[in-house]
Design a protein around this motif. Structure first.
Motif, PDB file in Angstrom:
ATOM      1  N   THR A  59     -22.788   4.806 -19.675  1.00 50.14           N
ATOM      2  CA  THR A  59     -23.151   5.743 -18.605  1.00 50.14           C
ATOM      3  C   THR A  59     -21.965   6.621 -18.207  1.00 50.14           C
ATOM      4  OG1 THR A  59     -24.694   4.106 -17.787  1.00 50.14           O
ATOM      5  CG2 THR A  59     -24.203   5.933 -16.329  1.00 50.14           C
ATOM      6  N   GLY A  60     -20.801   5.988 -18.060  1.00 48.65           N
ATOM      7  CA  GLY A  60     -19.609   6.735 -17.658  1.00 48.65           C
ATOM      8  C   GLY A  60     -19.229   7.780 -18.680  1.00 48.65           C
ATOM      9  N   LEU A  61     -19.302   7.394 -19.954  1.00 48.32           N
ATOM     10  CA  LEU A  61     -18.936   8.352 -21.002  1.00 48.32           C
ATOM     11  C   LEU A  61     -19.945   9.486 -21.081  1.00 48.32           C
ATOM     12  CD1 LEU A  61     -17.776   5.866 -23.768  1.00 48.32           C
ATOM     13  CD2 LEU A  61     -16.352   7.408 -22.410  1.00 48.32           C
ATOM     14  N   ARG A  62     -21.195   9.183 -20.758  1.00 47.95           N
ATOM     15  CA  ARG A  62     -22.204  10.237 -20.793  1.00 47.95           C
ATOM     16  C   ARG A  62     -21.912  11.279 -19.723  1.00 47.95           C
ATOM     17  NH1 ARG A  62     -26.239   6.724 -21.896  1.00 47.95           N
ATOM     18  NH2 ARG A  62     -26.959   6.661 -19.739  1.00 47.95           N
ATOM     19  N   VAL A  63     -21.532  10.790 -18.558  1.00 48.96           N
ATOM     20  CA  VAL A  63     -21.158  11.733 -17.502  1.00 48.96           C
ATOM     21  C   VAL A  63     -19.975  12.574 -17.963  1.00 48.96           C
ATOM     22  CG1 VAL A  63     -20.189  11.915 -15.184  1.00 48.96           C
ATOM     23  CG2 VAL A  63     -22.085  10.342 -15.630  1.00 48.96           C
ATOM     24  N   LEU A  64     -19.023  11.939 -18.633  1.00 45.71           N
ATOM     25  CA  LEU A  64     -17.860  12.673 -19.143  1.00 45.71           C
ATOM     26  C   LEU A  64     -18.309  13.751 -20.135  1.00 45.71           C
ATOM     27  CD1 LEU A  64     -14.762  12.849 -19.176  1.00 45.71           C
ATOM     28  CD2 LEU A  64     -14.759  11.229 -21.062  1.00 45.71           C
ATOM     29  N   ASP A  65     -19.242  13.378 -21.023  1.00 52.01           N
ATOM     30  CA  ASP A  65     -19.745  14.330 -22.021  1.00 52.01           C
ATOM     31  C   ASP A  65     -20.404  15.531 -21.359  1.00 52.01           C
ATOM     32  OD1 ASP A  65     -18.882  12.833 -24.078  1.00 52.01           O
ATOM     33  OD2 ASP A  65     -20.827  11.915 -24.544  1.00 52.01           O
ATOM     34  N   GLU A  66     -21.093  15.269 -20.237  1.00 50.32           N
ATOM     35  CA  GLU A  66     -21.840  16.354 -19.589  1.00 50.32           C
ATOM     36  C   GLU A  66     -20.933  17.268 -18.766  1.00 50.32           C
ATOM     37  OE1 GLU A  66     -24.745  14.509 -17.110  1.00 50.32           O
ATOM     38  OE2 GLU A  66     -25.651  13.413 -18.772  1.00 50.32           O
ATOM     39  N   THR A  67     -19.696  16.847 -18.594  1.00 48.73           N
ATOM     40  CA  THR A  67     -18.829  17.575 -17.687  1.00 48.73           C
ATOM     41  C   THR A  67     -17.996  18.600 -18.455  1.00 48.73           C
ATOM     42  OG1 THR A  67     -18.708  15.592 -16.333  1.00 48.73           O
ATOM     43  CG2 THR A  67     -17.061  17.288 -15.906  1.00 48.73           C
ATOM     44  N   ASP A  68     -17.878  19.765 -17.858  1.00 48.64           N
ATOM     45  CA  ASP A  68     -17.048  20.819 -18.439  1.00 48.64           C
ATOM     46  C   ASP A  68     -15.620  20.296 -18.621  1.00 48.64           C
ATOM     47  OD1 ASP A  68     -15.695  23.062 -19.090  1.00 48.64           O
ATOM     48  OD2 ASP A  68     -16.471  24.292 -17.443  1.00 48.64           O
ATOM     49  N   GLU A  69     -15.115  20.418 -19.844  1.00 49.10           N
ATOM     50  CA  GLU A  69     -13.799  19.835 -20.153  1.00 49.10           C
ATOM     51  C   GLU A  69     -12.708  20.317 -19.208  1.00 49.10           C
ATOM     52  OE1 GLU A  69     -12.265  20.027 -24.107  1.00 49.10           O
ATOM     53  OE2 GLU A  69     -14.186  19.387 -24.965  1.00 49.10           O
ATOM     54  N   GLU A  70     -12.828  21.565 -18.791  1.00 47.66           N
ATOM     55  CA  GLU A  70     -11.766  22.121 -17.957  1.00 47.66           C
ATOM     56  C   GLU A  70     -11.667  21.415 -16.612  1.00 47.66           C
ATOM     57  OE1 GLU A  70     -12.162  26.285 -17.454  1.00 47.66           O
ATOM     58  OE2 GLU A  70     -12.110  26.684 -19.603  1.00 47.66           O
ATOM     59  N   LEU A  71     -12.737  20.729 -16.226  1.00 49.87           N
ATOM     60  CA  LEU A  71     -12.729  20.082 -14.919  1.00 49.87           C
ATOM     61  C   LEU A  71     -12.086  18.698 -14.970  1.00 49.87           C
ATOM     62  CD1 LEU A  71     -16.343  20.966 -13.709  1.00 49.87           C
ATOM     63  CD2 LEU A  71     -14.214  22.183 -13.282  1.00 49.87           C
ATOM     64  N   VAL A  72     -11.854  18.191 -16.163  1.00 52.68           N
ATOM     65  CA  VAL A  72     -11.411  16.808 -16.303  1.00 52.68           C
ATOM     66  C   VAL A  72      -9.896  16.770 -16.454  1.00 52.68           C
ATOM     67  CG1 VAL A  72     -11.669  14.702 -17.642  1.00 52.68           C
ATOM     68  CG2 VAL A  72     -13.600  16.277 -17.417  1.00 52.68           C
ATOM     69  N   SER A  73      -9.260  16.025 -15.604  1.00 49.19           N
ATOM     70  CA  SER A  73      -7.807  15.942 -15.678  1.00 49.19           C
ATOM     71  C   SER A  73      -7.410  14.983 -16.802  1.00 49.19           C
ATOM     72  CB  SER A  73      -7.248  15.436 -14.352  1.00 49.19           C
ATOM     73  OG  SER A  73      -7.511  14.048 -14.227  1.00 49.19           O
ATOM     74  N   PRO A  74      -6.179  15.099 -17.275  1.00 49.24           N
ATOM     75  CA  PRO A  74      -5.732  14.185 -18.335  1.00 49.24           C
ATOM     76  C   PRO A  74      -5.897  12.726 -17.908  1.00 49.24           C
ATOM     77  CG  PRO A  74      -4.164  15.966 -18.052  1.00 49.24           C
ATOM     78  CD  PRO A  74      -5.177  16.115 -16.966  1.00 49.24           C
ATOM     79  N   MET A  75      -5.658  12.456 -16.651  1.00 54.73           N
ATOM     80  CA  MET A  75      -5.770  11.067 -16.219  1.00 54.73           C
ATOM     81  C   MET A  75      -7.214  10.587 -16.274  1.00 54.73           C
ATOM     82  SD  MET A  75      -4.265   9.250 -12.859  1.00 54.73           S
ATOM     83  CE  MET A  75      -4.806   7.632 -12.360  1.00 54.73           C
ATOM     84  N   GLN A  76      -8.137  11.476 -15.889  1.00 52.86           N
ATOM     85  CA  GLN A  76      -9.544  11.092 -15.978  1.00 52.86           C
ATOM     86  C   GLN A  76      -9.964  10.863 -17.425  1.00 52.86           C
ATOM     87  OE1 GLN A  76     -10.833  14.468 -13.663  1.00 52.86           O
ATOM     88  NE2 GLN A  76     -11.764  13.154 -12.117  1.00 52.86           N
ATOM     89  N   TRP A  77      -9.498  11.780 -18.276  1.00 47.70           N
ATOM     90  CA  TRP A  77      -9.778  11.585 -19.706  1.00 47.70           C
ATOM     91  C   TRP A  77      -9.283  10.226 -20.141  1.00 47.70           C
ATOM     92  CZ3 TRP A  77     -12.997  13.846 -22.703  1.00 47.70           C
ATOM     93  CH2 TRP A  77     -13.275  15.216 -22.570  1.00 47.70           C
ATOM     94  N   GLY A  78      -8.028   9.954 -19.744  1.00 50.29           N
ATOM     95  CA  GLY A  78      -7.367   8.743 -20.212  1.00 50.29           C
ATOM     96  C   GLY A  78      -8.076   7.484 -19.743  1.00 50.29           C
ATOM     97  N   THR A  79      -8.309   7.381 -18.440  1.00 47.22           N
ATOM     98  CA  THR A  79      -8.851   6.116 -17.945  1.00 47.22           C
ATOM     99  C   THR A  79     -10.325   5.953 -18.305  1.00 47.22           C
ATOM    100  OG1 THR A  79      -9.389   7.117 -15.815  1.00 47.22           O
ATOM    101  CG2 THR A  79      -7.245   6.059 -16.014  1.00 47.22           C
ATOM    102  N   LEU A  80     -11.055   7.042 -18.249  1.00 49.49           N
ATOM    103  CA  LEU A  80     -12.491   6.929 -18.529  1.00 49.49           C
ATOM    104  C   LEU A  80     -12.734   6.644 -20.009  1.00 49.49           C
ATOM    105  CD1 LEU A  80     -15.303   7.024 -17.453  1.00 49.49           C
ATOM    106  CD2 LEU A  80     -15.206   9.498 -17.381  1.00 49.49           C
ATOM    107  N   GLY A  81     -11.858   7.227 -20.838  1.00 47.69           N
ATOM    108  CA  GLY A  81     -12.041   7.022 -22.275  1.00 47.69           C
ATOM    109  C   GLY A  81     -11.463   5.700 -22.753  1.00 47.69           C
TER     110      GLY A  81
END
Lengths: 608, 265, 302
Positions: A294-316
């Motif tokens: 579920t968490g990764l799906r939300v990440l997929d749906e989110t515009d990449e520009e909105l995601v900080s490196p830390m969010q990328w890191g911890t969520l992934g």
């Protein structure tokens, strides 16, 4: 050729011209200006959102107008009489929510900024560096433009020596007996804790051999009583049903995880409800543990520009991943508790592995919906419910006099909670939040490195003189059973321990936090080399470099060997396979395979 | 050769539609009610009365529902009354003796309904946008126009059923009896939420209600039922009405029924 | 190609419910002829036409046109029809109607030729609804000819028109006949059949009761209505040869007969005082009564 052909062709021409004219005319019809320049010309501080579907914290209401003045809600209702000059935001086709409140986070680095950029305007922190608390208090009382969510926090947590909570590298003052509870609680109050967070965890709920030292029943009871004596809430971390029900019987105000080992009986759920205990299930972190996407799906749906490196890191980060079990027990517990009337508070436990600050709140909402909560119950859990449970004033509802913490979402959230990710505008204290600057948003959290030598020589003990210290790091934080210990002997750091089976990728060793806070990155640009002296038992060792993504994806590693004689190891930073190896939050010196006891020494660790 | 034949057929379809359109356009009894009534109603109820308040909700809601109303008119009257009268006059019978494909005749009526509907929709959109300050996203304008015009399918099916089972002037009366109460009960004039619950239940049986709900869904003003429900109901109703129409034609023929012993000289 | 007959009904019986419209009808349309189907209202003429147009399904028997089923696509393109209908839509102009109908056919007649053939030159810009009855029928005639048909059905083409207009339309039909095409015409005017047809088939109550050249048929239906004031009774004249029907109307005796000379001689013999004598040609109704009587009880024709 003849008249028939000509009239046939003529009718086709007329058809084409009419269709073109129709489409052309439709294209001239007026469209909302806010859709043309999102985020840029959004009115602030003094404005109205008109004709919007409003979730006010309790229920959905259509065609509402909400008037904001000086950072607060001045009036709301259908068809308000608004001043002519009041800037308006067209709310048609949108849903306006109170700013979301995440009921379980851990604050460090850029998490407050990450949270706010995803509509979480307040966070309820369940363990962080108490040094952050005074600043948080003044920030949240100030109605000024800010890039961070309001922070409410338990501050330091209460746990046993070596118990859960001690493994993260933050200073913890453990307890051993009931008698020290009152003083401990008073110390927290003086530090600025908003409530008391108690760990009741021996790891049993995760199965296997994993055992933590845990607070005994009497100490937990004393802590709860002491908190109540100070008029503070006492919330308890549990992951097993037995300790959960015990905490309820001891008078805990809330449980900040749902248990995963067993489904609660209906009469027990009723007991929890009658006791007035709220539960923050943190389904996001549980789901990610069990491989739910579920968490990764939300990440997929989110515009990449909105995601900080830390969010990328911890969520992934999938390092937490367990397989072979299901999170159905957690979902079923939430369903039963909700049905029994227990107040559910949405919380993510971000930014633990598999979750991202702010962004995971949206997966938490979906998971709560999956557990059987209706849209209004899900959103209440994330707004008014959280505020009431933790006694947070002026937040969680869109109501007259409340802070103008608002989230405008495209579409009808009532029919589909997953639409909360489609955020149009976030207002914090009436100010519009620039969401796009995720990359720059994480910039302030990267501390600048000093100009002089950066070296840990262990001449004055374990304190490196730079960064926020050396800590043990083992797979225990991911549920493994490896152990390690640190000692300074003869001006060198001695690391001893044992790697054991338990976590799929066991590790143990020492980590040097190079930023001003644990896992906060510092900027070492201009430096090119990691240089250190080492000796040891001849096992293969590894240096792991943690970047701005902190607890991020699998960190880049470079191997080294610690032989019987002191030897100098030089590793060019560019040999760490990462985009910018000069942004360093931590350097871990660990051993992995083969399993077994290990010992090695480090000295003169230098970034040059 | 086949290309020439295809061009020949295309010309039949195009001309049939064009002359169907010209024919009704020049018929004031058809053109005025279908073109002007929805516009005048919308101007009065949606723009003049609706825009007095600050909220633009009413003009926006009515923009969608009067557009549905505007498409319903030409569909119902073109098929219901128009078909019955052409059957009575014998034109249909005459055309059936020529090589004209039957589909060209039916599609001409559908095309006419779309053309009239599009004109009404555009007029209502322009009135709403420039008279009542209705603002929608571009996709909403286009999607609304598309969904509303797709209403010709259920409404033409309904008209066809009426036309197949009634004759001449009776068909006009029956079409009116279907048209006006259905518009009212489906919430095309005022939201049905102000009606008693029993009347609201009636709406669920009416194609115009489901068509309007689909249109309102685009601007997020629908009653909250699912898109699938509305589309399913409309699909089933359209097929049922086409079956009713087919049965009616089989029973009565395309006009040959007027040949009876003792018929007019 | 071997098409001895262009169109044919063989052994056709057609019922509307319990009413029999056609019974055991055999009808043959020969290449190049103008066939008039003559009969009073309700005789089954229009039913016969619609069976050949394919707009009514054949119940019993067989209908063929150009050797094919009447509604076959190839048949439609080679056939034209003028039906007993109230007309095409009023709001389109003559030219528009012709334009539309021409489009249906693969090789249509030029519009100007059609206008000339139907005698409606100059009317192409007029709306159909604004035309007189005769002009409307001419337009319908033009529409029947749009596809340059080999076979044309004219179902009561002059019904409801006054004499002058009717004769005008005959002119157009006659010109069309001269072009060598096959035409089937229904009418209840013997005069019309006589003026236009090569051959006449007489239908009565769903049966073919006579068939032949116009002169033959005419002579067989030459009934006269004799009317006078006399003492002679209805019953007394009934037995006079040639008398079809006799009745009293007011003070008048009215007798329908195929041999008026014999009747009058007989009447004067019985009542020399008879007066107010008139002899008029009977209408088609009466003529058919005569034919029917013949077919019921065979009797030599004078």
């Amino acid at each position: 050729m003849n008249a028939g052909n000509r009239s046939g062709a003529r009718s086709l021409w007329i058809l084409a011209v009419a269709a073109g004219g129709f489409i052309g005319a439709l294209a001239t019809l007026p469209v909302p200006e806010s859709s043309a320049a999102p985020g840029q010309e959004v009115p602030e501080s003094r404005f109205a959102v008109v004709d919007v579907t409003l979730f006010d914290g309790g229920a959905f209401q259509r065609n509402q107008d909400v008037w904001i003045e000086d950072g607060r809600v001045r009036a709301l209702g259908p068809r308000l009489r608004l001043p002519e000059d009041l800037p308006r935001v067209d709310g048609r086709g949108h849903t306006l929510l109170p700013g979301l409140i995440d009921g379980h986070v851990h604050t460090f680095g850029g998490t407050l900024n990450d949270a706010l950029r995803f509509g979480v305007t307040s966070v309820l922190d369940q363990f962080t560096d108490p040094a952050l608390l005074p600043g948080a208090k003044s920030a949240r009382d100030d109605i000024a433009r800010t890039g961070e969510a309001d922070l409410f926090s338990a501050g330091m947590l209460a746990t046993a020596p070596g118990g859960h909570g001690t493994q993260f590298g933050m200073a913890v003052e453990p307890l051993t007996e009931p008698a020290s509870a009152a003083a401990w609680v008073r110390a927290r109050k003086d530090e600025g804790s908003d409530w008391i967070k108690i760990i009741s965890e021996d790891g049993a709920a995760y199965g296997g051999e994993l055992q933590f030292p845990a607070l005994d029943r009497e100490t937990i009871g004393a802590l709860i009583a002491a908190a109540h004596a100070e008029e503070m809430l006492a919330v308890v971390h549990v992951t097993g049903i037995e300790r959960a029900l015990e905490a309820v019987s001891q008078g805990a105000d809330g449980l900040v995880h749902v248990w995963i080992d067993e489904v609660i009986a209906e009469e027990d759920a009723r007991r929890v409800a009658e006791a007035g205990v709220f539960v923050v299930p943190t389904l996001s972190v549980i789901a990610s543990m069990f491989g739910d996407s579920t968490g990764l799906r939300v990440l997929d749906e989110t515009d990449e520009e909105l995601v900080s490196p830390m969010q990328w890191g911890t969520l992934g980060d999938r390092s937490y991943l367990r397989t072979g079990t299901e999170d159905e027990a957690a979902l079923e517990n939430v369903r039963r508790l909700h049905e029994a009337g227990v107040r559910i508070v949405a919380g993510t436990d971000a930014p633990n592995p598999g979750t991202g600050a702010g962004i995971s709140m949206h997966s938490e909402l979906r998971l709560l919906a999956r557990a059987g909560l209706a849209s209004d119950a899900v959103l209440a859990a994330a707004t008014s419910g959280a505020a009431e449970a933790f006694r947070i004033p002026e937040r969680g509802r869109v109501a007259e006099g409340h802070l103008a913490d608002l989230v405008l979402v495209r579409g009808d959230v009532e029919s589909d909670v997953s639409r909360t990710t489609d955020i149009v505008t976030i207002w914090k204290d009436g100010y519009a939040i620039a969401r796009e600057s995720a990359a720059t948003a994480s910039a302030p959290v990267i501390a600048a490195a000093p100009d002089g030598p950066i070296v840990a020589d262990f001449e004055d003990g374990i304190d490196a003189g730079f960064g926020s210290g050396w800590q043990v790091t083992t797979d225990a934080m991911n549920g493994g059973t490896s152990t390690a210990g640190l000692a300074v002997e003869a001006g060198a750091l001695v690391v001893r321990g044992e790697t054991k089976a338990g976590f799929p990728f066991p590790w143990a060793g020492a980590i040097w936090f190079t930023g001003p806070q644990p896992m906060q990155a510092a900027d070492f640009s201009g430096r090119t080399t990691l240089r250190f002296r080492t000796r040891g038992d001849g096992r293969p060792y590894t240096v792991m470099l943690f970047g701005a993504g902190a607890a991020g994806t699998v960190p880049p590693t470079v191997p080294f060997t610690a032989g019987p004689e002191w030897a100098v190891v030089e590793i060019p930073l560019k040999s760490f396979a990462t985009a910018d190896p000069t942004i360093i939050a931590g350097l871990a010196f660990v051993t992995q395979a083969p399993l077994g006891a290990f010992a090695f020494e480090l000295d003169d660790v230098e970034i040059r | 050769m086949t290309a020439a034949r295809r061009a020949h057929r295309a010309r039949i379809y195009a001309l049939e539609a064009w002359y169907q359109f010209l024919m009704v356009l020049r018929e004031p009894a058809f053109a005025i009610p279908t073109l002007l009534f929805p516009l005048i109603f919308y101007l009065f109820f949606g723009v003049v009365l609706g825009a007095g308040s600050f909220s633009v909700a009413a003009p926006t809601y009515m923009l969608a529902t009067y557009s549905v109303f505007g498409v319903m008119g030409p569909s119902l009257f073109g098929f219901g009354a128009g078909l019955a009268m052409e059957r009575d006059s014998g034109v249909l019978l005459l055309k059936r003796t020529t090589p004209m494909p039957a589909a060209a005749y039916l599609l001409a009526k559908v095309a006419m309904a779309i053309a009239f509907g599009a004109a009404v929709v555009l007029g209502i959109f322009l009135l709403g946008a420039h008279g009542a300050g209705v603002v929608l996203y571009r996709w909403q304008w286009f999607a609304l126009a598309g969904v509303v015009l797709a209403g010709v399918i259920p409404f033409c099916a309904l008209g066809l059923a009426v036309g197949a089972w009634s004759r001449g002037r009776a068909a006009v009366a029956i079409t009116n009896l279907v048209f006006l109460p259905m518009a009212m009960l489906s919430g095309l004039w005022i939201p049905i939420t102000i009606f008693p619950a029993a009347l609201q239940d009636v709406a669920n049986a009416l194609p115009a209600y489901h068509q309007a709900q689909l249109a309102l869904k685009i601007i997020d003003m629908d009653g909250g039922q699912t898109t699938l429900l509305h589309i399913s109901v409309l699909g089933v109703q359209s097929l049922a009405l086409l079956a009713v129409a087919a049965f009616g034609f089989r029973r009565a023929g395309t006009g040959a029924v007027s040949i009876r012993p003792g018929g007019t000289s | 190609m071997s098409e001895p007959d262009i169109a044919r009904l063989s052994g056709v019986t057609h019922r509307y419910g319990s009413v029999v419209a056609l019974e055991e009808v055999d009808l043959e349309v020969r290449r190049g002829e103008v066939l008039a189907v003559l009969g009073p209202n309700g005789a089954g003429k229009t039913t016969a036409i619609h069976l050949l147009l394919g707009s009514l399904p054949v119940q019993i028997g067989r209908a063929t046109v150009f050797g094919q089923r009447p509604d076959a696509p190839g048949v439609r393109a080679r056939r034209g029809a003028m039906l007993q209908i109230s007309g095409v839509p009023d709001t389109l102009t003559v030219g528009e109607h012709i334009d539309l109908f021409r489009a249906y056919y693969p090789a249509p007649v030029p519009a100007s030729d059609l206008l000339a053939m139907a005698g409606i030159e100059g009317l192409e810009g007029r709306r159909f609804g604004k035309l007189s009855g005769g002009q409307k029928q001419r337009v319908m005639f033009a529409l029947a000819l749009c596809g340059d048909p080999q076979l044309v059905f004219l179902d009561e083409p002059t019904a409801g028109l006054d004499v002058e207009v009717r004769r005008g339309l005959w002119e157009e039909i006659r010109r069309h006949r001269d072009s060598g095409r096959t035409t089937v015409l229904t009418t209840h005017y013997l005069e019309e059949a006589d003026a236009l047809a090569d051959r006449i088939v007489v239908l009565h109550r769903g049966r073919v009761i006579a068939e032949g050249a116009p002169s033959t048929i005419k002579s067989r239906t030459a009934a006269r209505r004799v009317r006078c004031v006399t003492r002679v009774t209805v019953d007394a004249v009934a037995s006079v040869p040639g008398v079809v029907r006799s009745e009293t109307r007011g003070q008048h005796l009215e007798v329908l007969t195929s041999r008026p000379e014999a009747l009058i001689r007989d009447l004067f013999d019985r009542d020399p005082d008879l007066h107010d004598l008139t002899v008029v040609g009977a209408g088609l109704e009466e003529a058919f009564l005569a034919l029917t009587r013949e077919s019921d009880e065979p009797e030599p024709v004078a």
